[in-house]
Design a protein around this motif. Structure first.
Motif, PDB file in Angstrom:
ATOM      1  N   VAL A 182       0.868  -1.177   0.000  1.00  0.00           N
ATOM      2  CA  VAL A 182       0.000   0.000   0.000  1.00  0.00           C
ATOM      3  C   VAL A 182       0.903   1.225   0.000  1.00  0.00           C
ATOM      4  O   VAL A 182       1.884   1.274   0.745  1.00  0.00           O
ATOM      5  N   PHE A 183       0.612   2.169  -0.872  1.00  0.00           N
ATOM      6  CA  PHE A 183       1.436   3.374  -0.938  1.00  0.00           C
ATOM      7  C   PHE A 183       0.627   4.513  -1.534  1.00  0.00           C
ATOM      8  O   PHE A 183      -0.439   4.297  -2.119  1.00  0.00           O
ATOM      9  N   SER A 184       1.167   5.715  -1.344  1.00  0.00           N
ATOM     10  CA  SER A 184       0.544   6.880  -1.961  1.00  0.00           C
ATOM     11  C   SER A 184       1.230   7.138  -3.290  1.00  0.00           C
ATOM     12  O   SER A 184       2.456   7.141  -3.363  1.00  0.00           O
ATOM     13  N   HIS A 185       0.456   7.361  -4.342  1.00  0.00           N
ATOM     14  CA  HIS A 185       1.094   7.591  -5.628  1.00  0.00           C
ATOM     15  C   HIS A 185       1.713   8.982  -5.716  1.00  0.00           C
ATOM     16  O   HIS A 185       2.362   9.323  -6.691  1.00  0.00           O
ATOM     17  N   HIS A 186       1.540   9.801  -4.663  1.00  0.00           N
ATOM     18  CA  HIS A 186       2.194  11.110  -4.634  1.00  0.00           C
ATOM     19  C   HIS A 186       3.598  11.030  -4.047  1.00  0.00           C
ATOM     20  O   HIS A 186       4.298  12.031  -4.002  1.00  0.00           O
ATOM     21  N   ALA A 187       3.977   9.834  -3.539  1.00  0.00           N
ATOM     22  CA  ALA A 187       5.261   9.709  -2.833  1.00  0.00           C
ATOM     23  C   ALA A 187       6.429   9.757  -3.808  1.00  0.00           C
ATOM     24  O   ALA A 187       6.874   8.743  -4.331  1.00  0.00           O
ATOM     25  N   GLY A 188       6.961  10.955  -4.033  1.00  0.00           N
ATOM     26  CA  GLY A 188       8.158  11.132  -4.849  1.00  0.00           C
ATOM     27  C   GLY A 188       8.077  10.420  -6.189  1.00  0.00           C
ATOM     28  O   GLY A 188       7.073  10.505  -6.881  1.00  0.00           O
ATOM     29  N   ASP A 189       9.154   9.708  -6.520  1.00  0.00           N
ATOM     30  CA  ASP A 189       9.184   8.998  -7.799  1.00  0.00           C
ATOM     31  C   ASP A 189       8.906   7.505  -7.599  1.00  0.00           C
ATOM     32  O   ASP A 189       9.409   6.666  -8.335  1.00  0.00           O
ATOM     33  N   LEU A 190       8.110   7.213  -6.567  1.00  0.00           N
ATOM     34  CA  LEU A 190       7.877   5.809  -6.208  1.00  0.00           C
ATOM     35  C   LEU A 190       7.314   4.980  -7.361  1.00  0.00           C
ATOM     36  O   LEU A 190       7.778   3.871  -7.624  1.00  0.00           O
ATOM     37  N   ILE A 191       6.309   5.529  -8.048  1.00  0.00           N
ATOM     38  CA  ILE A 191       5.679   4.773  -9.129  1.00  0.00           C
ATOM     39  C   ILE A 191       6.718   4.393 -10.192  1.00  0.00           C
ATOM     40  O   ILE A 191       6.774   3.247 -10.640  1.00  0.00           O
TER      41      ILE A 191
END
Ligand code: NI
Length: 137
Positions: free
Chosen positions: A63-72
């Motif tokens: 589970v993660f936020s797609h706003h988290a830096g360049d995570l995607i």
């Protein structure tokens, strides 16, 4: 007998409260230290299971936020690097910000575990779990 070593652990209060509730529900451990020792033992035992070349199947849930830096982009690049071992993926948009991803893998246990560690260790992944098993009878 080995000497006991002490160390400090920092975590947010909400997580600590939930951990204490977990400890209380289990009923077996009388304190946090015992509960943490049990968890560490379990993780280490799990890691020792099996031969690293053994064919394994695994799911990684994150589970993660797609706003988290360049995570995607980071997750995507790991997935492209190991496209031969990653056999499927589901991505669900949980709400306006959060995503659930489940990645299915098949291959040598050590390699599958290492890919999972890369995914779960990516900065911004908040919750995650690897379930690894074999297809032996
Ligand atoms: Ni999403």
């Amino acid at each position: 007998m080995t000497e006991l070593a002490r160390f400090g652990v920092s975590m947010d209060e909400d997580m600590l409260q939930r951990f204490d509730e977990y400890v209380a529900r289990r009923g077996l451990s009388t304190n946090r230290s015992e509960a943490i020792r049990d968890l560490v033992r379990e993780v280490l035992a799990q890691e020792e299971i099996g031969n690293p070349d053994k064919e394994a199947v695994a799911s990684v849930t994150m589970v993660f936020s797609h706003h988290a830096g360049d995570l995607i982009e980071k997750l995507d690049s790991i997935e492209h690097d190991f496209f031969k071992l990653i056999i499927s993926k589901v991505h669900i948009h949980l709400d306006a910000h959060n995503c659930l991803e489940v990645i299915l893998m098949r291959g040598p246990a050590a390699q599958v575990r290492s890919i999972a560690e890369n995914l779960l260790g990516a900065k911004g992944v908040r919750n995650g779990k690897l379930v690894l098993t074999t297809i032996d009878e």
